[in-house]
Design a protein around this motif. Sequence first.
Motif, PDB file in Angstrom:
ATOM      1  N   ASP A   6      86.749 -90.128 -58.503  1.00  0.00           N
ATOM      2  CA  ASP A   6      85.699 -89.541 -59.305  1.00  0.00           C
ATOM      3  C   ASP A   6      84.345 -89.776 -58.633  1.00  0.00           C
ATOM      4  N   LEU A   7      84.140 -90.996 -58.144  1.00  0.00           N
ATOM      5  CA  LEU A   7      82.878 -91.339 -57.471  1.00  0.00           C
ATOM      6  C   LEU A   7      82.700 -90.459 -56.238  1.00  0.00           C
ATOM      7  N   MET A   8      83.785 -90.303 -55.464  1.00  0.00           N
ATOM      8  CA  MET A   8      83.688 -89.469 -54.257  1.00  0.00           C
ATOM      9  C   MET A   8      83.344 -88.035 -54.637  1.00  0.00           C
ATOM     10  N   GLU A   9      83.952 -87.565 -55.729  1.00  0.00           N
ATOM     11  CA  GLU A   9      83.656 -86.190 -56.171  1.00  0.00           C
ATOM     12  C   GLU A   9      82.183 -86.048 -56.555  1.00  0.00           C
ATOM     13  N   ARG A  10      81.623 -87.099 -57.177  1.00  0.00           N
ATOM     14  CA  ARG A  10      80.208 -87.031 -57.571  1.00  0.00           C
ATOM     15  C   ARG A  10      79.306 -87.051 -56.336  1.00  0.00           C
ATOM     16  N   ILE A  11      79.709 -87.815 -55.315  1.00  0.00           N
ATOM     17  CA  ILE A  11      78.905 -87.864 -54.088  1.00  0.00           C
ATOM     18  C   ILE A  11      78.960 -86.508 -53.373  1.00  0.00           C
ATOM     19  N   VAL A  12      80.160 -85.925 -53.319  1.00  0.00           N
ATOM     20  CA  VAL A  12      80.302 -84.609 -52.673  1.00  0.00           C
ATOM     21  C   VAL A  12      79.476 -83.564 -53.434  1.00  0.00           C
ATOM     22  N   ALA A  13      79.512 -83.643 -54.773  1.00  0.00           N
ATOM     23  CA  ALA A  13      78.766 -82.676 -55.584  1.00  0.00           C
ATOM     24  C   ALA A  13      77.265 -82.831 -55.368  1.00  0.00           C
ATOM     25  N   LEU A  14      76.805 -84.082 -55.306  1.00  0.00           N
ATOM     26  CA  LEU A  14      75.376 -84.324 -55.065  1.00  0.00           C
ATOM     27  C   LEU A  14      74.978 -83.807 -53.675  1.00  0.00           C
ATOM     28  N   ALA A  15      75.852 -84.064 -52.701  1.00  0.00           N
ATOM     29  CA  ALA A  15      75.554 -83.632 -51.323  1.00  0.00           C
ATOM     30  C   ALA A  15      75.366 -82.119 -51.266  1.00  0.00           C
ATOM     31  N   LYS A  16      76.167 -81.405 -52.044  1.00  0.00           N
ATOM     32  CA  LYS A  16      76.053 -79.938 -52.081  1.00  0.00           C
ATOM     33  C   LYS A  16      74.818 -79.522 -52.881  1.00  0.00           C
ATOM     34  N   ARG A  17      74.670 -80.102 -54.085  1.00  0.00           N
ATOM     35  CA  ARG A  17      73.610 -79.702 -55.009  1.00  0.00           C
ATOM     36  C   ARG A  17      72.222 -79.930 -54.424  1.00  0.00           C
ATOM     37  N   ARG A  18      72.068 -81.032 -53.652  1.00  0.00           N
ATOM     38  CA  ARG A  18      70.733 -81.360 -53.149  1.00  0.00           C
ATOM     39  C   ARG A  18      70.531 -80.954 -51.682  1.00  0.00           C
ATOM     40  N   GLY A  19      71.506 -80.229 -51.134  1.00  0.00           N
ATOM     41  CA  GLY A  19      71.285 -79.702 -49.781  1.00  0.00           C
ATOM     42  C   GLY A  19      71.470 -80.720 -48.681  1.00  0.00           C
ATOM     43  N   PHE A  20      72.434 -81.641 -48.867  1.00  0.00           N
ATOM     44  CA  PHE A  20      72.774 -82.535 -47.754  1.00  0.00           C
ATOM     45  C   PHE A  20      73.859 -81.873 -46.896  1.00  0.00           C
ATOM     46  N   ILE A  21      74.969 -81.518 -47.539  1.00  0.00           N
ATOM     47  CA  ILE A  21      76.103 -80.997 -46.774  1.00  0.00           C
ATOM     48  C   ILE A  21      76.738 -79.833 -47.532  1.00  0.00           C
ATOM     49  N   TYR A  22      76.957 -78.725 -46.822  1.00  0.00           N
ATOM     50  CA  TYR A  22      77.623 -77.548 -47.396  1.00  0.00           C
ATOM     51  C   TYR A  22      78.935 -77.302 -46.631  1.00  0.00           C
TER      52      TYR A  22
END
Length: 511
Positions: A6-22
């Motif tokens: 779940d934590l990894m999913e939240r990090i991946v989601a944040l990375a996408k949402r804030r423009g870190f990694i697509y």
Amino acid sequence: MANEQDLMERIVALAKRRGFIYPSSEIYGGINGFWDYGPLGVELKRNLKDAWWQDVVRCPPPGPDGKPLQMVGLDCSIIMNPKVWEASGHVVNFNDPRVDCKQCKARFRADKVFTVIAREGENILLSVGVEADHEDPAKAVALAAANAKARRRLEEHADRLVWTVVRADRAGQGVAALCPLDGGPLTDARKFNMMFKSHAGAMEDSASLVYLRPETAQGIFANYKNVLDTTRIKVPFGIAQIGKAFRNEINPRNFTFRSREFEQMEIEFFCHPSQADPWYAWWRDARYKWYVDHGLKSSKLRLRDHAKEELAHYARACADVEYEFPFGISELEGIANRTDFDLSQHQKFSGRDMTYFDDETKERFIPHVIEPSGGIDRAALAFLCEAYCEDEAPDENGAMQKRTVLRFHPRLAPVKAAIFPLVKKDGMPEKALEIYTALRPHMTAFYDEKGAVGRRYRRQDEAGTPFCITVDGQTREDGTVTIRDRDSMKQERIATDAQTLLGCLQDRLRR
Ligand code: GAP
């Protein structure tokens, strides 16, 4: 396990949402194993590369004897003469064992798939295939038991169970390797060369076959003589390189952790054979410390020495800097004593003399090589995971709200300072823009005037910005602004003249 997933999913989601990694080429459904770095991600990666380059090439720490370390850089082509890869052993040996599911046709790395069997006497209670990143039976067993129904059954019979865990490429002898997806039978393991192939020139035949480099290291070995001949450098010295590497991974996974295109930061350090052991120990400790100094401070970081059986045939010693990601403990960087293997191979295959002549001792020898080899994408991911934090902060009305914050080390933070006018009137935007313009030549700054100021702070916390500067009603009266610290959320008033503000920020960024 569920929490970590779940934590990894939240990090991946944040990375996408804030423009870190697509995901790469997402508009066409993406492509497995390839990623794009967005506006914040590209700054994070650039800061990481700049920090590494500064700390290992331009201003490395003094060596074990206290003398300045001699280091230079290189930037080699991605495609090289294919003989490089024959000499390095990649054409013959750069293989991963591969297995395919006979039923669903899915493909896996054989050394990452395990069959887990739980027996109670003659009775098999569980027989499943699982994918695990490590050869860690406990992890494989935990994964196998993750299914609620299976877990209940297993818990009820726990004391009477006998467990068997077998890696897919070691199956046989009564244990069939099973597919982690549908439980179908797996093929025997086959070798799969991981180098991407292409052709140079108009003809697509074996004479034009080339490879995309699977590591940057060989470009350094191929240029070792050039560097010696064109600089006045003397052994011991190191050559560093940052660049793209490509590996046709069978199963790219865990976000950017195992990608097919990634960046490496590699050092080949050339020394006298008798000095290789102390240099190895020095580099091993220096590289571990570098990660600690940049924020991987928690108990999640470790330095693991390889056991003798784990060592490649040419390596005398090797240690991994490992980090406990939410998906498990995995390698960030390897530090290896590669002896004279690579230079001897290139001497053999190229016919060029790779020896070094020491003017002082009149000795001729092939230097031994210590190689600290790290991945920038893996480091970026580790720093992202370490920085990710959820806590609470008061909103505009003082009510506590959940806050997501990236507590990056200031050196790595994509944006160093955000500048806000409290409201869009009374000359505040003009003053804030003036401060923003004065800071921009010195650091990555961001200007924002939209929405409630509390929300603007929150957005910067989520981007990992260490400092927010706000122009408010008092600014016009006494020429001060507030400076808010991301981690403590404390605000202080400081003078707005460019010198004071810049000095204050630079001082805090260095801490
Ligand atoms: N020259 C030695 C060498 O390339 P390696 O352990 O194969 O050694 C070095 O790779 C580093 O490159 C790893 O520690 C890792 O950080 C990074 N790396 C390797 N394969 C990778 C992949 N598929 N995706 C992302 N990073 C990778």
